[in-house]
Design a protein around this motif. Structure first.
Motif, PDB file in Angstrom:
ATOM      1  N   ASN A 139       0.854  -1.181   0.000  1.00  0.00           N
ATOM      2  CA  ASN A 139       0.000   0.000   0.000  1.00  0.00           C
ATOM      3  C   ASN A 139       0.893   1.235   0.000  1.00  0.00           C
ATOM      4  N   LEU A 140       0.884   1.930  -1.113  1.00  0.00           N
ATOM      5  CA  LEU A 140       1.777   3.063  -1.331  1.00  0.00           C
ATOM      6  C   LEU A 140       1.562   4.189  -0.336  1.00  0.00           C
ATOM      7  N   GLY A 141       0.356   4.322   0.170  1.00  0.00           N
ATOM      8  CA  GLY A 141       0.066   5.395   1.121  1.00  0.00           C
ATOM      9  C   GLY A 141      -0.187   4.901   2.524  1.00  0.00           C
ATOM     10  N   GLY A 142       0.006   3.606   2.767  1.00  0.00           N
ATOM     11  CA  GLY A 142      -0.288   3.059   4.084  1.00  0.00           C
ATOM     12  C   GLY A 142       0.860   2.323   4.741  1.00  0.00           C
ATOM     13  N   CYS A 143       1.662   1.588   3.961  1.00  0.00           N
ATOM     14  CA  CYS A 143       2.750   0.797   4.532  1.00  0.00           C
ATOM     15  C   CYS A 143       3.875   1.694   5.045  1.00  0.00           C
ATOM     16  N   GLN A 144       4.344   1.424   6.260  1.00  0.00           N
ATOM     17  CA  GLN A 144       5.461   2.163   6.827  1.00  0.00           C
ATOM     18  C   GLN A 144       6.520   1.202   7.333  1.00  0.00           C
ATOM     19  N   GLY A 145       7.699   1.267   6.749  1.00  0.00           N
ATOM     20  CA  GLY A 145       8.821   0.452   7.174  1.00  0.00           C
ATOM     21  C   GLY A 145       9.654   1.144   8.236  1.00  0.00           C
ATOM     22  N   GLU A 146      10.575   0.391   8.811  1.00  0.00           N
ATOM     23  CA  GLU A 146      11.379   0.884   9.926  1.00  0.00           C
ATOM     24  C   GLU A 146      12.499   1.829   9.497  1.00  0.00           C
ATOM     25  N   LEU A 147      13.199   1.480   8.423  1.00  0.00           N
ATOM     26  CA  LEU A 147      14.404   2.222   8.043  1.00  0.00           C
ATOM     27  C   LEU A 147      14.065   3.275   6.987  1.00  0.00           C
ATOM     28  N   VAL A 148      14.103   4.533   7.397  1.00  0.00           N
ATOM     29  CA  VAL A 148      13.742   5.658   6.530  1.00  0.00           C
ATOM     30  C   VAL A 148      15.012   6.348   6.042  1.00  0.00           C
ATOM     31  N   ASP A 149      15.050   6.659   4.751  1.00  0.00           N
ATOM     32  CA  ASP A 149      16.203   7.361   4.160  1.00  0.00           C
ATOM     33  C   ASP A 149      17.513   6.637   4.466  1.00  0.00           C
ATOM     34  N   ALA A 150      17.485   5.327   4.367  1.00  0.00           N
ATOM     35  CA  ALA A 150      18.662   4.518   4.676  1.00  0.00           C
ATOM     36  C   ALA A 150      19.370   4.101   3.398  1.00  0.00           C
ATOM     37  N   PRO A 151      20.679   4.369   3.268  1.00  0.00           N
ATOM     38  CA  PRO A 151      21.433   3.901   2.103  1.00  0.00           C
ATOM     39  C   PRO A 151      21.498   2.369   2.086  1.00  0.00           C
ATOM     40  N   THR A 152      21.183   1.778   0.965  1.00  0.00           N
ATOM     41  CA  THR A 152      21.204   0.318   0.834  1.00  0.00           C
ATOM     42  C   THR A 152      21.735  -0.056  -0.537  1.00  0.00           C
ATOM     43  N   HIS A 153      22.034  -1.324  -0.694  1.00  0.00           N
ATOM     44  CA  HIS A 153      22.333  -1.862  -2.022  1.00  0.00           C
ATOM     45  C   HIS A 153      21.337  -2.977  -2.293  1.00  0.00           C
ATOM     46  N   LEU A 154      20.674  -2.884  -3.439  1.00  0.00           N
ATOM     47  CA  LEU A 154      19.600  -3.815  -3.789  1.00  0.00           C
ATOM     48  C   LEU A 154      20.011  -4.675  -4.972  1.00  0.00           C
ATOM     49  N   THR A 155      19.816  -5.989  -4.818  1.00  0.00           N
ATOM     50  CA  THR A 155      20.050  -6.923  -5.919  1.00  0.00           C
ATOM     51  C   THR A 155      18.811  -7.798  -6.087  1.00  0.00           C
ATOM     52  N   VAL A 156      18.348  -7.927  -7.315  1.00  0.00           N
ATOM     53  CA  VAL A 156      17.225  -8.805  -7.639  1.00  0.00           C
ATOM     54  C   VAL A 156      17.720  -9.775  -8.704  1.00  0.00           C
ATOM     55  N   THR A 157      17.741 -11.070  -8.368  1.00  0.00           N
ATOM     56  CA  THR A 157      18.290 -12.091  -9.252  1.00  0.00           C
ATOM     57  C   THR A 157      17.266 -13.194  -9.462  1.00  0.00           C
ATOM     58  N   THR A 158      17.080 -13.638 -10.691  1.00  0.00           N
ATOM     59  CA  THR A 158      16.124 -14.706 -10.973  1.00  0.00           C
ATOM     60  C   THR A 158      16.711 -16.058 -10.597  1.00  0.00           C
ATOM     61  N   ASP A 159      15.851 -17.062 -10.554  1.00  0.00           N
ATOM     62  CA  ASP A 159      16.300 -18.412 -10.246  1.00  0.00           C
ATOM     63  C   ASP A 159      17.249 -18.959 -11.312  1.00  0.00           C
ATOM     64  N   THR A 160      17.227 -18.384 -12.497  1.00  0.00           N
ATOM     65  CA  THR A 160      18.128 -18.824 -13.559  1.00  0.00           C
ATOM     66  C   THR A 160      19.451 -18.057 -13.551  1.00  0.00           C
ATOM     67  N   GLY A 161      19.607 -17.136 -12.604  1.00  0.00           N
ATOM     68  CA  GLY A 161      20.854 -16.391 -12.478  1.00  0.00           C
ATOM     69  C   GLY A 161      20.875 -15.047 -13.166  1.00  0.00           C
ATOM     70  N   GLN A 162      19.784 -14.634 -13.784  1.00  0.00           N
ATOM     71  CA  GLN A 162      19.733 -13.331 -14.444  1.00  0.00           C
ATOM     72  C   GLN A 162      19.631 -12.228 -13.399  1.00  0.00           C
ATOM     73  N   ILE A 163      20.499 -11.237 -13.489  1.00  0.00           N
ATOM     74  CA  ILE A 163      20.470 -10.111 -12.557  1.00  0.00           C
ATOM     75  C   ILE A 163      19.558  -9.035 -13.137  1.00  0.00           C
TER      76      ILE A 163
END
Length: 209
Positions: free
Chosen positions: A130-154
Protein backbone atom coordinates in the motif's frame (compact mmCIF):
# COMPACT_ATOMS: atom_id res chain seq x y z
CA UNK A 1 -13.99 -7.70 -13.06
CA UNK A 2 -10.24 -7.51 -12.57
CA UNK A 3 -7.93 -9.16 -10.06
CA UNK A 4 -7.91 -7.00 -6.94
CA UNK A 5 -11.56 -6.07 -6.99
CA UNK A 6 -12.48 -9.74 -6.58
CA UNK A 7 -10.42 -10.14 -3.42
CA UNK A 8 -11.89 -10.10 0.03
CA UNK A 9 -10.96 -8.25 3.22
CA UNK A 10 -7.32 -8.43 4.24
CA UNK A 11 -6.01 -9.36 0.80
CA UNK A 12 -3.08 -7.07 1.37
CA UNK A 13 -2.45 -3.38 1.23
CA UNK A 14 -6.08 -2.34 0.80
CA UNK A 15 -9.18 -3.60 2.55
CA UNK A 16 -12.56 -1.97 2.77
CA UNK A 17 -14.72 -1.71 5.86
CA UNK A 18 -18.11 -0.39 4.84
CA UNK A 19 -17.37 1.82 1.85
CA UNK A 20 -14.33 3.97 2.52
CA UNK A 21 -12.29 2.98 5.58
CA UNK A 22 -8.93 1.57 4.56
CA UNK A 23 -6.58 -0.87 6.24
CA UNK A 24 -3.00 -0.71 5.00
CA UNK A 25 -0.50 -3.53 4.64
CA UNK A 26 -2.74 -6.42 5.65
CA UNK A 27 -1.78 -10.04 4.91
CA UNK A 28 -3.25 -12.03 2.07
CA UNK A 29 -6.35 -13.97 3.09
CA UNK A 30 -6.41 -16.43 0.18
CA UNK A 31 -4.43 -17.02 -3.02
CA UNK A 32 -5.50 -14.51 -5.68
CA UNK A 33 -6.27 -15.21 -9.30
CA UNK A 34 -5.69 -13.03 -12.33
CA UNK A 35 -7.17 -12.72 -15.79
CA UNK A 36 -4.15 -10.77 -17.08
CA UNK A 37 -2.46 -12.02 -20.25
CA UNK A 38 0.92 -13.71 -20.01
CA UNK A 39 3.64 -11.10 -20.45
CA UNK A 40 6.60 -13.03 -19.08
CA UNK A 41 9.82 -11.10 -19.39
CA UNK A 42 8.31 -8.33 -21.51
CA UNK A 43 7.42 -4.71 -20.95
CA UNK A 44 5.56 -2.40 -23.27
CA UNK A 45 4.30 1.16 -23.37
CA UNK A 46 1.80 1.81 -20.59
CA UNK A 47 -1.58 3.31 -21.39
CA UNK A 48 -2.35 6.86 -20.32
CA UNK A 49 -4.32 7.35 -17.12
CA UNK A 50 -7.99 8.15 -17.50
CA UNK A 51 -9.37 11.49 -16.36
CA UNK A 52 -10.89 10.19 -13.12
CA UNK A 53 -7.60 8.74 -11.94
CA UNK A 54 -5.67 11.88 -12.91
CA UNK A 55 -8.10 14.05 -10.98
CA UNK A 56 -7.83 11.87 -7.87
CA UNK A 57 -4.04 11.95 -7.99
CA UNK A 58 -3.95 15.68 -8.72
CA UNK A 59 -6.14 16.38 -5.69
CA UNK A 60 -3.30 14.95 -3.60
CA UNK A 61 -0.53 16.80 -5.42
CA UNK A 62 0.58 13.97 -7.71
CA UNK A 63 0.95 14.40 -11.45
CA UNK A 64 1.31 11.18 -13.44
CA UNK A 65 0.84 10.20 -17.08
CA UNK A 66 0.43 6.44 -16.52
CA UNK A 67 -0.52 4.09 -13.70
CA UNK A 68 3.14 3.05 -13.46
CA UNK A 69 4.16 6.70 -13.03
CA UNK A 70 1.50 7.09 -10.34
CA UNK A 71 2.77 4.05 -8.41
CA UNK A 72 6.35 5.33 -8.48
CA UNK A 73 5.39 8.87 -7.49
CA UNK A 74 3.06 7.87 -4.66
CA UNK A 75 5.58 5.43 -3.20
CA UNK A 76 8.15 8.26 -3.08
CA UNK A 77 6.00 10.92 -1.44
CA UNK A 78 8.38 12.34 1.21
CA UNK A 79 6.08 11.83 4.20
CA UNK A 80 5.81 8.97 6.64
CA UNK A 81 2.63 6.93 6.38
CA UNK A 82 -0.33 6.89 6.47
CA UNK A 83 -1.20 9.35 3.71
CA UNK A 84 -4.63 10.64 2.77
CA UNK A 85 -4.32 8.82 -0.56
CA UNK A 86 -3.65 5.08 -0.59
CA UNK A 87 -2.74 2.77 -3.43
CA UNK A 88 -2.81 -1.03 -3.22
CA UNK A 89 -0.52 -2.55 -5.85
CA UNK A 90 -1.26 -5.94 -7.36
CA UNK A 91 -0.01 -7.95 -10.33
CA UNK A 92 -1.94 -6.09 -13.01
CA UNK A 93 -3.62 -3.11 -11.34
CA UNK A 94 -3.43 -0.54 -8.58
CA UNK A 95 -6.40 0.54 -6.46
CA UNK A 96 -6.22 4.25 -5.58
CA UNK A 97 -8.47 5.56 -2.83
CA UNK A 98 -9.08 8.39 -0.39
CA UNK A 99 -11.98 9.12 1.95
CA UNK A 100 -14.19 10.21 -0.96
CA UNK A 101 -13.61 7.75 -3.78
CA UNK A 102 -11.83 4.67 -5.08
CA UNK A 103 -10.43 4.15 -8.58
CA UNK A 104 -9.07 0.88 -9.97
CA UNK A 105 -6.42 1.43 -12.63
CA UNK A 106 -4.83 -1.31 -14.77
CA UNK A 107 -1.06 -1.62 -14.96
CA UNK A 108 -0.65 -1.94 -18.72
CA UNK A 109 3.12 -1.67 -19.15
CA UNK A 110 3.70 -5.39 -18.64
CA UNK A 111 5.88 -4.94 -15.55
CA UNK A 112 5.60 -5.93 -11.88
CA UNK A 113 6.16 -3.50 -8.99
CA UNK A 114 8.24 -5.00 -6.22
CA UNK A 115 8.57 -3.11 -2.92
CA UNK A 116 11.02 -4.13 -0.21
CA UNK A 117 11.39 -2.82 3.34
CA UNK A 118 14.53 -3.99 5.17
CA UNK A 119 14.42 -3.87 8.96
CA UNK A 120 16.55 -4.41 12.05
CA UNK A 121 14.16 -4.60 15.01
CA UNK A 122 10.56 -4.45 13.81
CA UNK A 123 8.46 -5.05 10.71
CA UNK A 124 4.83 -5.65 9.71
CA UNK A 125 2.98 -8.35 7.82
CA UNK A 126 2.14 -7.43 4.25
CA UNK A 127 1.27 -8.92 0.86
CA UNK A 128 0.10 -6.20 -1.53
CA UNK A 129 2.07 -3.00 -1.01
CA UNK A 130 0.00 0.00 0.00
CA UNK A 131 1.78 3.06 -1.33
CA UNK A 132 0.07 5.40 1.12
CA UNK A 133 -0.29 3.06 4.08
CA UNK A 134 2.75 0.80 4.53
CA UNK A 135 5.46 2.16 6.83
CA UNK A 136 8.82 0.45 7.17
CA UNK A 137 11.38 0.88 9.93
CA UNK A 138 14.40 2.22 8.04
CA UNK A 139 13.74 5.66 6.53
CA UNK A 140 16.20 7.36 4.16
CA UNK A 141 18.66 4.52 4.68
CA UNK A 142 21.43 3.90 2.10
CA UNK A 143 21.20 0.32 0.83
CA UNK A 144 22.33 -1.86 -2.02
CA UNK A 145 19.60 -3.82 -3.79
CA UNK A 146 20.05 -6.92 -5.92
CA UNK A 147 17.23 -8.81 -7.64
CA UNK A 148 18.29 -12.09 -9.25
CA UNK A 149 16.12 -14.71 -10.97
CA UNK A 150 16.30 -18.41 -10.25
CA UNK A 151 18.13 -18.82 -13.56
CA UNK A 152 20.85 -16.39 -12.48
CA UNK A 153 19.73 -13.33 -14.44
CA UNK A 154 20.47 -10.11 -12.56
CA UNK A 155 17.46 -7.80 -12.93
CA UNK A 156 18.59 -5.11 -10.47
CA UNK A 157 22.02 -4.37 -8.98
CA UNK A 158 22.16 -0.83 -7.67
CA UNK A 159 22.72 1.47 -4.72
CA UNK A 160 19.42 2.78 -3.38
CA UNK A 161 18.04 4.81 -0.51
CA UNK A 162 14.82 3.81 1.21
CA UNK A 163 11.96 6.28 0.89
CA UNK A 164 10.12 8.09 3.68
CA UNK A 165 7.95 4.98 4.02
CA UNK A 166 11.00 2.76 4.60
CA UNK A 167 10.64 0.95 1.26
CA UNK A 168 12.58 0.69 -1.97
CA UNK A 169 10.54 -0.04 -5.08
CA UNK A 170 11.60 -1.38 -8.48
CA UNK A 171 9.84 -2.44 -11.67
CA UNK A 172 10.80 -5.90 -12.91
CA UNK A 173 9.45 -8.27 -15.59
CA UNK A 174 6.34 -10.25 -14.74
CA UNK A 175 6.16 -13.99 -14.19
CA UNK A 176 9.63 -14.65 -12.78
CA UNK A 177 10.90 -16.03 -9.48
CA UNK A 178 14.15 -15.46 -7.69
CA UNK A 179 15.80 -13.72 -4.77
CA UNK A 180 15.92 -10.16 -3.46
CA UNK A 181 18.99 -9.20 -1.43
CA UNK A 182 19.49 -5.92 0.44
CA UNK A 183 22.71 -4.83 2.13
CA UNK A 184 22.96 -1.92 4.57
CA UNK A 185 25.90 -0.93 6.77
CA UNK A 186 27.56 -4.31 6.47
CA UNK A 187 24.44 -6.35 7.16
CA UNK A 188 22.51 -8.35 4.58
CA UNK A 189 19.05 -9.85 4.17
CA UNK A 190 17.56 -12.00 1.42
CA UNK A 191 14.08 -13.24 0.59
CA UNK A 192 12.40 -14.96 -2.38
CA UNK A 193 10.28 -13.01 -4.85
CA UNK A 194 7.56 -14.09 -7.26
CA UNK A 195 6.39 -11.64 -9.92
CA UNK A 196 3.58 -13.88 -11.11
CA UNK A 197 -0.18 -13.36 -10.65
CA UNK A 198 -0.10 -14.79 -7.10
CA UNK A 199 3.13 -13.08 -6.05
CA UNK A 200 3.40 -10.47 -3.26
CA UNK A 201 4.29 -6.91 -4.20
CA UNK A 202 5.32 -6.13 -0.61
CA UNK A 203 8.41 -7.76 0.94
CA UNK A 204 8.77 -7.07 4.67
CA UNK A 205 10.77 -10.11 5.83
CA UNK A 206 14.21 -8.69 4.99
CA UNK A 207 15.79 -8.84 8.46
CA UNK A 208 19.22 -7.23 8.34
CA UNK A 209 21.67 -9.28 10.44
Amino acid sequence: MTTLTRRTLLTGGLALLGTSTLIACAPQAQPPTSTAPDTAGTAGTADALDEKARQLLSAHGIQAATAEDAVTALDRVPQQRPLALTGSVGYDQVVLADDAEQVTVPLTGGRFYLSAAPYRTQTHECYYHNLGGCQGELVDAPTHLTVTTDTGQILVDEDTTTYANGFTGVWIPRDLTGTVTITAEGTTASTPFDSGPDGPTCLTTLHLT
